[in-house]
Structure formats: C-alpha cells, structure tokens
Scaffold this motif. Sequence first.
Motif, mmCIF file in Angstrom:
data_model
loop_
_atom_site.group_PDB
_atom_site.id
_atom_site.type_symbol
_atom_site.label_atom_id
_atom_site.label_comp_id
_atom_site.label_asym_id
_atom_site.label_seq_id
_atom_site.Cartn_x
_atom_site.Cartn_y
_atom_site.Cartn_z
ATOM 1 N N UNK A 311 0.746 -1.309 -0.327
ATOM 2 C CA UNK A 311 -0.019 -0.133 0.112
ATOM 3 C C UNK A 311 0.901 1.367 -0.037
ATOM 4 N N UNK A 312 1.786 1.253 0.957
ATOM 5 C CA UNK A 312 2.691 2.315 0.970
ATOM 6 C C UNK A 312 3.419 2.570 -0.455
ATOM 7 N N UNK A 313 3.765 1.701 -1.114
ATOM 8 C CA UNK A 313 4.387 1.751 -2.592
ATOM 9 C C UNK A 313 3.740 2.377 -3.340
ATOM 10 N N UNK A 314 2.397 1.733 -3.551
ATOM 11 C CA UNK A 314 1.534 2.094 -4.410
ATOM 12 C C UNK A 314 1.086 3.656 -3.979
ATOM 13 N N UNK A 315 0.850 4.003 -2.813
ATOM 14 C CA UNK A 315 0.674 5.624 -2.612
ATOM 15 C C UNK A 315 1.883 6.493 -3.164
ATOM 16 N N UNK A 316 2.917 5.999 -3.055
ATOM 17 C CA UNK A 316 4.146 6.691 -3.515
ATOM 18 C C UNK A 316 3.895 6.837 -4.969
ATOM 19 N N UNK A 317 3.871 5.666 -5.415
ATOM 20 C CA UNK A 317 3.515 5.638 -7.116
ATOM 21 C C UNK A 317 2.456 6.434 -7.568
ATOM 22 N N UNK A 318 1.555 6.652 -6.846
ATOM 23 C CA UNK A 318 0.054 7.425 -7.286
ATOM 24 C C UNK A 318 0.534 8.909 -7.205
ATOM 25 N N UNK A 319 1.364 9.237 -6.034
ATOM 26 C CA UNK A 319 1.658 10.822 -6.044
ATOM 27 C C UNK A 319 2.610 11.081 -7.066
ATOM 28 N N UNK A 320 3.433 10.297 -7.235
ATOM 29 C CA UNK A 320 4.456 10.787 -8.379
ATOM 30 C C UNK A 320 3.821 10.785 -9.733
ATOM 31 N N UNK A 321 3.029 9.535 -9.982
ATOM 32 C CA UNK A 321 2.714 9.193 -11.427
ATOM 33 C C UNK A 321 1.609 10.258 -11.794
ATOM 34 N N UNK A 323 1.522 13.373 -11.481
ATOM 35 C CA UNK A 323 2.559 14.420 -11.801
ATOM 36 C C UNK A 323 2.896 14.795 -13.258
ATOM 37 N N UNK A 324 2.692 13.660 -13.860
ATOM 38 C CA UNK A 324 3.261 13.488 -15.271
ATOM 39 C C UNK A 324 1.994 13.243 -16.333
ATOM 40 N N UNK A 325 1.936 13.732 -17.590
ATOM 41 C CA UNK A 325 0.973 13.693 -18.424
ATOM 42 C C UNK A 325 0.474 12.249 -18.744
ATOM 43 N N UNK A 326 1.500 11.405 -18.821
ATOM 44 C CA UNK A 326 1.302 9.974 -19.051
ATOM 45 C C UNK A 326 0.591 9.282 -17.882
ATOM 46 N N UNK A 370 -5.686 20.963 -9.576
ATOM 47 C CA UNK A 370 -5.991 20.584 -8.020
ATOM 48 C C UNK A 370 -5.517 19.331 -7.673
ATOM 49 N N UNK A 371 -4.115 18.909 -8.057
ATOM 50 C CA UNK A 371 -3.583 17.928 -7.824
ATOM 51 C C UNK A 371 -3.619 17.428 -6.280
ATOM 52 N N UNK A 372 -3.308 18.154 -5.231
ATOM 53 C CA UNK A 372 -3.317 17.884 -4.043
ATOM 54 C C UNK A 372 -4.800 17.095 -3.619
ATOM 55 N N UNK A 373 -5.868 17.809 -4.382
ATOM 56 C CA UNK A 373 -7.092 17.329 -4.157
ATOM 57 C C UNK A 373 -7.352 16.040 -4.532
ATOM 58 N N UNK A 374 -7.126 15.666 -5.850
ATOM 59 C CA UNK A 374 -7.306 14.627 -6.489
ATOM 60 C C UNK A 374 -6.429 13.391 -5.834
ATOM 61 N N UNK A 375 -5.102 13.727 -5.481
ATOM 62 C CA UNK A 375 -4.193 12.732 -4.879
ATOM 63 C C UNK A 375 -5.051 12.034 -3.562
ATOM 64 N N UNK A 376 -5.206 13.362 -2.754
ATOM 65 C CA UNK A 376 -5.984 12.729 -1.217
ATOM 66 C C UNK A 376 -7.224 12.336 -1.446
#
Length: 380
Positions: A311-321, A323-326, A370-376
């Motif tokens: 879960x922690x690895x997936x959360x990091x992947x979500x927050x970083x991923x 950020x990029x258009x792809x 609104x990325x902070x809202x989306x990721x949260x």
Amino acid sequence: MTTALGLYIHWPYCAKICPYCDFNVYRARGRDQEQTALARAIAADLEAQRAQTGERELVSIFFGGGTPSLMDPAWAADLIALARRLWTPAAQVEVTLEANPTDAETDRFAAFAQAGVNRLSLGLQALDDASLKLLGRNHDAAEARRAAEVASATFPRLSVDMIYARPGQTPDAWRDELRQALDLGAEHVSPYQLTIEAGTAFDRAVRRGRLVPPGDETAAQLYETTQATLEAAGFEAYEVSNHAHGDAARSRHNLVYWTGEDYVGVGPGAHGRLTLDGARTATFAHARPAAYIAAIEAGDGVATRETLSAVEAAEERLLAGLRITQGLAFADVAALGLTPDHPKVADLVAAGLIAPDRARLRATPEGRLLLDHVTSRLAT
C-alpha cells in the motif's frame, strides 16, 4: 534485461541560504576540510550502494543541493567516472548539475562540462533585480542572463528554474518575464510556484505580516499564465512544474522519480528508492555532513532503510505518477484497490479531473491544477 538506475548526489553547501528554502543545506564558509572529507565519503558510499543494488544500467546522474556548482569540478569528474565504473552506463547517460548564475560559478562551467556534465539546471528564479533581492539570491539579472548565455554555449542541454507567485506579481508581468527567460536558449523550463515552507525565513516574515503572498485566485491565474505562455512557445507541460521543448528535452533523471524506477541517493540527507529482494525499499542518509561522513567511515552512510508495504509503495507511485501527463498504469496502484470503475475514480472523471482512460490513471489539465485534492481523494 538490466534494471535502470538513477543516481542522486546531494552536495549540501551554499554560499547563502535563501529565505524560501527548506532543503538540507549548510553555509559553505569555513567548511573546506569538511567538503574534502565529504567528497571522499560520497565515493565510498557509491561503492557500498553498488554492493546493495547489484548490476544495473545507469541512466542518469543528478548533482543537487545545496549548490553543487560550488564543489571542485575535479570531485565531480571523479564521482561521475566512479559511477560509470560501478554500474553499466546506458548509451546516453544524462548528467545534470544544479548551478547558480553568479559570475564565480559561471567561470567554472567549462570545467564541469569537461568533467562529464552534459545538462545544466540553472537557478535563474527571476529576471529583475528587485525580485532577486526579495528572494535572497546572490546574483543580479545581468549575471543571470550572462550565465544562461555561457551555459547554452557550454553544455549540450540547458534547463532553467523560475519562481512565480511572488508578492505583488501580476499575470502580465509574469508572462513578460517568462518570455524573456525563453529567449535565453533553454530547452527545458521548471517554473515553481513560491511556497511558504514552515521554519523558513519567509515563513517567519509571513507570520509577522512583512510578506504577503498572492491569494489563491491570483496564484491560479499565474499558473494558467505559465501553462499558456510555455505551450505557445512549443514547450509541453509533461509534468506539473516541468516543461520541455520536445521529448528529447525531458529530464531523464526526474522521470526516474515520476515513473517509479529505482534510484540511489548519496550525500547528506539524500533519499533513495530501490527494489531489493522484490520489495520497494526507502533509504535515508544521515542529514548532517559530519554525521554522514562519520557513518561512512564506520561502514554505512544510510541512517534508515525501510521496506515499504504494498500500500505504501502504491501511494508513492500514485503521488508521483499523477504529476506527469502520461499518468500511471492502474496495475501500479492495485494495492489501493483503484480500477477504472472504482467510485472514487468515476467521481473524479465526472468532475473532469481524471481522464476517461481505462488503461491508465491520468490527471487532466484541470486535475493537475487541483492535484493535491485529486491525490488525497484517491489515496484515502
């Protein structure tokens, strides 16, 4: 196939600490002996990290800080050569150095290029003297322009950093300033919104009423001005704060972070992310230079190693991923239970913040605003 690897080298010394900075940095004055010892310690740490990672394909090296352009170029040459010996270098290894535009540092650009640096990240931050003074920079606008000209002629690739949402800044003034920056020849622009970080001099100034940042509406207008101005000049916003003039101009090293690849972090306070024995592992180096050097001499510069849960690895992947258009594949966040049909995803698609893509989780331009809202919403 050999797994790709990025390398981050943290050089924590600065001639002057900027009032908005909350990075792990230290005044360079009076630390000559410590700097020499640190260069040796980082080399020893690279050897130790190679024993951890095993064989990998080295795709990027990034000297960050701090102000790595203050270091002896010979040390940079030694570290680059060592990294290329320890890991198998890719056909094109991107080697980036962060630099400030002071005349003293500009005079060293040729030596860094000879050392193996092929991409310079130049911290212009602003192009008018009043703003540079406000930001606590130790260069003026004329030095900034000269440094960009020298860098453009010296290095194959040039990126420039700019800071917007400064007190009193208007969208029209920012548009003009950004266009001036584009005229300096960079292939990559990183415009960062000024944020007031806790514990910084700017944080204290805001709390005392001496500094008044723009409100949310003005900040949003400045962000939109950034996107429109750079897009009109042919720069793609491939990441929230990074714009490239063509795919080849994208930062390979930063894509290591954003696409979830492995990277080694060496130097005081450096972070790393490695896949070891099938698990995502976070590493954190000792923060203070003296503590880091002592730990290396004792056999290990890593203060903590933490095996991340799925879960922690997936959360990091979500927050970083996001950020990029792809974006990122839904498979990368399977541990979070996210699918194209998940109610959270469906709600964000309906709101126009996530793209209707059944293969990849991607933020729309409105969603990146609104990325902070989306990721949260997605991570909880």
